[in-house]
Structures are given as C-alpha cells and as structure tokens.
Enzyme design. Sequence first.
Site, mmCIF file in Angstrom:
data_model
loop_
_atom_site.group_PDB
_atom_site.id
_atom_site.type_symbol
_atom_site.label_atom_id
_atom_site.label_comp_id
_atom_site.label_asym_id
_atom_site.label_seq_id
_atom_site.Cartn_x
_atom_site.Cartn_y
_atom_site.Cartn_z
ATOM 1 N N HIS A 132 1.938 -1.426 -50.342
ATOM 2 C CA HIS A 132 1.152 -1.723 -51.556
ATOM 3 C C HIS A 132 -0.278 -1.223 -51.426
ATOM 4 C CE1 HIS A 132 4.185 -4.544 -53.346
ATOM 5 N NE2 HIS A 132 4.517 -4.710 -52.078
ATOM 6 N N ASN B 69 6.664 -9.211 -57.255
ATOM 7 C CA ASN B 69 6.947 -7.839 -57.643
ATOM 8 C C ASN B 69 7.416 -7.809 -59.092
ATOM 9 O OD1 ASN B 69 6.345 -6.593 -55.208
ATOM 10 N ND2 ASN B 69 8.446 -6.715 -54.423
HETATM 11 FE FE1 HDD Z 1 4.686 -8.127 -49.112
HETATM 12 C C1 HDD Z 1 1.601 -6.845 -49.496
HETATM 13 C C2 HDD Z 1 5.023 -8.405 -52.501
HETATM 14 C C3 HDD Z 1 7.943 -9.219 -48.715
HETATM 15 C C4 HDD Z 1 4.257 -8.213 -45.778
HETATM 16 N N1 HDD Z 1 3.540 -7.689 -50.691
HETATM 17 C C5 HDD Z 1 2.282 -7.175 -50.630
HETATM 18 C C6 HDD Z 1 1.767 -7.022 -51.965
HETATM 19 C C7 HDD Z 1 2.726 -7.457 -52.810
HETATM 20 C C8 HDD Z 1 3.840 -7.894 -52.004
HETATM 21 C C9 HDD Z 1 2.647 -7.522 -54.303
HETATM 22 C C10 HDD Z 1 0.395 -6.461 -52.303
HETATM 23 C C11 HDD Z 1 -0.608 -7.535 -52.418
HETATM 24 C C12 HDD Z 1 -1.943 -6.956 -52.833
HETATM 25 O O1 HDD Z 1 -2.017 -6.483 -53.977
HETATM 26 O O2 HDD Z 1 -2.860 -6.984 -52.034
HETATM 27 N N2 HDD Z 1 6.208 -8.631 -50.362
HETATM 28 C C13 HDD Z 1 6.104 -8.762 -51.711
HETATM 29 C C14 HDD Z 1 7.308 -9.342 -52.215
HETATM 30 C C15 HDD Z 1 8.134 -9.561 -51.160
HETATM 31 C C16 HDD Z 1 7.416 -9.138 -49.979
HETATM 32 C C17 HDD Z 1 7.562 -9.666 -53.675
HETATM 33 C C18 HDD Z 1 9.487 -10.171 -51.100
HETATM 34 C C19 HDD Z 1 9.914 -11.044 -51.943
HETATM 35 N N3 HDD Z 1 5.877 -8.600 -47.543
HETATM 36 C C20 HDD Z 1 7.179 -9.057 -47.586
HETATM 37 C C21 HDD Z 1 7.620 -9.373 -46.261
HETATM 38 C C22 HDD Z 1 6.569 -9.104 -45.410
HETATM 39 C C23 HDD Z 1 5.492 -8.616 -46.243
HETATM 40 C C24 HDD Z 1 8.983 -9.926 -45.904
HETATM 41 C C25 HDD Z 1 6.458 -9.233 -43.916
HETATM 42 C C26 HDD Z 1 7.197 -9.976 -43.158
HETATM 43 N N4 HDD Z 1 3.219 -7.550 -47.851
HETATM 44 C C27 HDD Z 1 3.232 -7.709 -46.507
HETATM 45 C C28 HDD Z 1 1.953 -7.280 -45.844
HETATM 46 C C29 HDD Z 1 1.064 -6.907 -47.060
HETATM 47 C C30 HDD Z 1 2.008 -7.079 -48.223
HETATM 48 C C31 HDD Z 1 2.146 -6.247 -44.793
HETATM 49 C C32 HDD Z 1 0.349 -5.571 -47.018
HETATM 50 C C33 HDD Z 1 -1.051 -5.845 -47.437
HETATM 51 C C34 HDD Z 1 -1.156 -7.282 -47.551
HETATM 52 O O3 HDD Z 1 0.035 -7.848 -47.222
HETATM 53 O O4 HDD Z 1 -2.148 -7.916 -47.862
HETATM 54 O O5 HDD Z 1 1.426 -8.321 -45.095
#
Ligand code: HDD
Length: 715
Positions: free
Chosen positions: A100, A173
């Site tokens: 993202h 999402n």
């Molecule tokens: Fe995630 C970012 C949505 C599963 C780890 N995720 C991130 C963002 C969105 C989502 C919208 C961007 C947020 C922003 O605008 O700063 N992610 C989801 C959804 C998931 C999901 C809807 C499942 C239902 N995510 C998920 C899992 C993991 C992560 C299972 C790790 C175990 N997601 C992250 C992250 C991020 C992220 C790596 C990247 C930047 C941040 O968090 O702030 O930690």
Amino acid sequence: MAKKPAPSPATDHALRVHQPGEGQTAPTDHRGNGDELHQQVGTNVADAAAYLTDNFGHRISDNQNSLRAGERGPTLLEDFVLREKIFHFDHERIPERIVHARGSGAHGVFECTKAIPGLTKASIFQKTGDTCPVFVRFSTVAGGAGSVDTPRDVRGFAVKLYTDSGNWDLVGNNIPVFFIQDAMKFPDLVHSVKMEADRGYPQAASAHDTFWDFIGLMPEAMHMIMWAMSDRTIPRSFRMIEGFGVHTFRFVNEKGDGKFVKFHWKPVLGLQSTTWDEAVKIAGADPDFHRRDLFEAIDGGDFPAWDLGVQVFDEAFAAKQPYDVLDATKLIPEEDIPVEIVGRMTLNRNVDNFFAETEQVAFLPSNIIPGIDFSNDPLLQGRLFSYLDTQKSRLGTTNFHQIPINAPKCPFHNFQRDGMMQTLVPTGRANYEPNSLAEAGENGGPRASAETGFTTFATNDERNDPMQKLRVRAELFADHFSQARLFYLSQTENEQAHIASALVFELSKVTLDHVRSRVVGQLRNIDEELAKRVAAGLAIDLPSKEKAARAPVDLKPSEALSIQKNADDTMEGRKVAILFAEGSDKAAIDKLKGDIEGAGGTAFLVAPKVGGIKVKGGTLKADGQLAGSPSVLFDAVASILTDEQAKALSKQGAAVQWFMDAFGHCKTIAHDPATQILLDKAGVEKDSGVVAIDAFAGVGTRRHWAREPKVRDLA
Ligand code: HDD
C-alpha cells in the site's frame, strides 16, 4: 582586491521582502514562552511576513549563495545554513510502506445516522447526529509510492476515526475477502506479488510468474482471485469504491453482551469501474488519475461520501453457516444478514501537506475503542502485531503517535516516557504506577478505570475458544509474602541484620512519611520482628499492617537462599593485598605471596611508593600505591613492615584507613608485630580474623561476620 559581488536578483528580492522598516508588520517570532513554543512545533508555517530561519530559529540573510572563500573560491565547511539545508534534504524520504505504498488521503467527518446502543457501547454510536473527525487513505497494494494509480490491484480503504474515546482505525480494502487465512502467509503473498526478486519487475502488476505460482499453490486464495480479476480492481475513482473491514469483529454493549459484526462502507456515488483497456490507457495518459480525481473533487466542494453499514450476527448464526466467520476468505451474503446503515462519512478537506499527513499517517488495526473488539480471526490477530511494528520502522520512533495526523483528538495520558523524537514535556515525578504521590500533594498522574476503560470480550467463539481472554491473575499469584518470609527466615542472623539495615538506609532517604510507613506496614506481612527493627531504625511508630491479598504460609527455611551459608572457604579467585615499605622482609613477603598463589589466590603488593623499593634482601616493585589501592579492593589484607615504617605510616590517613576499612568490612588482617602500632591507631581489635602472618593460610579470605556488631550498629 576582489570586487564585492553584486547581489543576485533572488537575494535582492529576499532582502527587500524581509528588510524590516519597509512598512511591513513584524514577523511572528517562533521563539517565546514554552506554551507558544509547543504550539509552534510542527507547524513550520511561513506567512509572507515571516523571516526565513534555519531550524533553530536563526534568521537567514541569504538563501541563494553558499559561503565561499572569495568570489570564485571553494565553499566553506562553516556554512551552517548550507549544511543544515542539505542535511535535511538528504534525509527527506522515509521507508515507503511495504504494501500500500501509493496512496491518497483526505480529511472528513463521520456522523452517526442511527444510534445503536443496544449493539455497542462505542461512544460514536450512542447518539444519532454525533460526529467525529476522520482521515482516510486510499491506496493500491503492490506498487511502489511512485507507481501509477490504475493497475489491476486491490484498493486499500483505511479509515482513522478520531473518536472521543480514542482512535478507531478500520483498515480495510475495497474487497470483502482476502487472499489468505493466516497472517503467517502474508510475507509470502506480498513477496510473490511484488517485483520479482532477481529482476526487480514488474512494478505494480500481479500478472507475473511468482504471483500466480503462489496463488496456484494456495487454494484458499481462489475466492479473492475472483474478486481481484473482476472489475473491482480497476475502479473508476476512489469515490466509487466500497470499503470493507473484511474481518469479523465484535460489538459489545453496555451490559457486556457481544455480537459479531462486519463493517461495510457503501459509496453514495455508487460503484463504478473502468474497463481494462481504459485502465491501461489511463496509466499512460494520467498516472495520477485517482489521486487527481479525489483531490479535485474535494477541492471543488464535491465531497465524496460513504455510508457505514454493519452486518450483525450471533454465535448461533455463525455455527449454522457452511463457512467459518473467522475465515477472512469468506463473506457473509447480504441476503443472509442485511447491511444496516448506521453512519455516513464525508471527505471534505484535502491534506495541507502530503508527506506530513498522507505519508506519515499510521494505521493500526489494533486501534479499537470500547464497544468494539477483535475476533479470533488468525489474519486479524497477526495484523494486530504487524502494523505497530511497521510504524516503528517507517516513522523511526515509538513516539509516532505524537505526529499530528496520528495523535488522538481526545486527551491521552499515561506513564510512557522518553524515546526518540519525544516532543512532549511531561512534568512531575510520577512516571510509574501505582504511586501514592497524590497523598503528598503531588500530581500522581492518571489511573486506569475498570468502568470506562477498554475491556476485552471474554469469549470470542464458544465453539473454538476454550480459553477465556481475561486480564486477571490466577488465585495463587495473590500470595505475595510467603516466599519473602521464607527468604528472610533462611538468612543468617547477620544477613537478616543486613536486610534490616538496608531497609533503614533506603527508607531514611525517603521524604514522604506515608511511603515509609506503608513499606514498613508491608514488612509486617513478612516478619513482625523485621518490621519492628526497621521501624526502630527509622525511629517511627510501628505502622499498621498492610492488608495482604492472601495470608502468607510458613515454608520450611532453605539453606540455599543464604549467601553466608554457602560461602566457599577457599582462596581461589580471591585477591589479597600485602602492604610493605622500605626495609620490609622480602623473604617473608615472598613466602606469603607463594602461599596465596599456591592456594589459587592473587597477591597484590601495595607500598607507599610503586617504583623499586629497597627491602631487606633486595628491591621490590609494588603493584599499587597505597593511596590508590584501598583495602576495599581486596578480599583480605596482610602487612609486613619495619617498626620504623609502621610508625611513619601510622601518621598517614591512607594507611590507617586501610586497616580501619579492612577491619570494618570484616576481612582477614594478617600482620607482623611491627604493624601493631597501625592497627591500634585504626582501632583494630584482636579477633579470629586478625592473625599473625603465618596463621593467614589457615584463616584465608573468609569474612568474619561475628565482628560486625563491634564495628557498626545494625538495625
Ligand atoms: Fe495490511 C498496510 C489492508 C492484511 C500488514 N494494509 C495496509 C493498508 C491497508 C491494509 C489498507 C494501508 C494503510 C495505509 O493507508 O497506511 N491488510 C489490509 C487488509 C488485510 C491486510 C484489508 C486483510 C484483511 N496486512 C495484512 C496482514 C499483514 C498486513 C495479514 C501482516 C501480517 N498492512 C500490513 C503492513 C502495512 C499494511 C505491512 C504496510 C504499511 C502499514 O502497514 O502501515 O503492516
């Protein structure tokens, strides 16, 4: 002589604008009292009348030319204006989000359009018409921060609601299901979809080997693949996508009753997508298509809005479904559980600064508020760790919550302190809890509240949740004193005296009377005699006994708990100082040294002077000078002197103190007859540890605790 350089037009302009006395009002001075300073921090606003300064408030006279040695000479290291400017620029980027990375954010407001207090005690759902500010960040998933807006990709829909009971981040999402069921698989999923590891492409595209290799091996992804290959992933506009919390969450009401809930954002403009051909062409024609669309709509007062809907259901419903409601690859058909609209979110303000707000916003699925709780969905559970962790890496500090876009808009207070980039200045001594500083009229700081604080719903799934989630301690944890008593009673008398004396010393330094008394009151639960000794040592009345959550039981004393009972009567690893001076008997010194070393100890020669000293039988070098080798550095001391030297040393404080300390510290003192004059001066009395040189081997380096009452008053 070099000509005076003519000012560049820009410098000239800067000078003219900022020259005082040209009829402009005085610029805002960024210095002032502490309060003003705090308001200024983080703003860096420069109105037209402000002086240009560096980051420490120094006014800058020329922002165009670096400082040179002569008109055509090299740039000088001393140019702090240049160095700060370039230094700051060099570090302008922070790590982009691992997923993202490309996103667009906007501010807005959420309004509760239908109060649902029966379902949840969440403050924002208590009264129809209540509002709270929000910040939303839409994003693509796979591409880097500079990729295009219209690849085929899932869109992130992350909402931060700044409620009056704290931030609630619904990080969803535009698709209601996910690729994987367990957070354990997330790194693999993301690795597979991102640029391939060896070649660094494709950018922002799932159409490549590694992604489809992974997907082919992960049948659980197939439902999501249907959505991902549908037109949902080529939306016309962020304003026309749905948002989903994806996971099953919990609503908990005031009575403590819990229901499962799924969250939906429904766009007021309706859903709309592009065709694939359009998406591809838009990527070339306007890589910022969605970002521009959102910005311009808001800028033009055409505020996009979404209705918040909830699907609420209970365990009985969940148990009857042919899928598991804790499985994030499943949705609940709206035909089975209708979506009830309870609020509306309107985005009505663009960010002022993309980096400060959109780039630095940190969403945490773990940000929930009382009335909303997690479920045991294993994907959600993993996310609860991941996002907090990632913010430390992106924003560099545990204080990322202080960045304005992340800070709650309700007050927050706790005992967390310090850390990199701390911008708050907490006052007072209370940085721990429990404390009783308020009893002494000081600010004791905030307290937890069982009534209004967040409590975890005990059972999130009766079928699969044999363990209740509780913030409790098991019953026997309430016994705080039995083993404290066991420890105390297992010590020698002398060790008990040390404990009592240490308590007296420490508590004598405490200036708050009630704190002293309370500690002694606690000691009464351990041993009444100990409490009495300490109270007497402090000259305070024996305070009443503090209430014990559980009465202590008497346990059998244990020898293993005492140091003295386990002291090894050996010279090994111990260090013995031998004091000598001019004329001392070398043969006697050598013999003693040999005995010590033969028994595994170390002999350390101490003398008034360290160079070669003439002794009877030769010359001897000392390892340490007397004043620099006090007896506290050794386990035992010995001295071999002449009458004349002993007499001379008895007038020297360092020598007298040497023996006085060794005696006071209950160490063995082995001496020859000549040293007696020094011993007398030092108040050393004969006892089993004060022995002749040839008796040293038999006594060794053990401590002579029986001597202690003679040398100091113990409590
Ligand atoms: Fe995630 C970012 C949505 C599963 C780890 N995720 C991130 C963002 C969105 C989502 C919208 C961007 C947020 C922003 O605008 O700063 N992610 C989801 C959804 C998931 C999901 C809807 C499942 C239902 N995510 C998920 C899992 C993991 C992560 C299972 C790790 C175990 N997601 C992250 C992250 C991020 C992220 C790596 C990247 C930047 C941040 O968090 O702030 O930690």
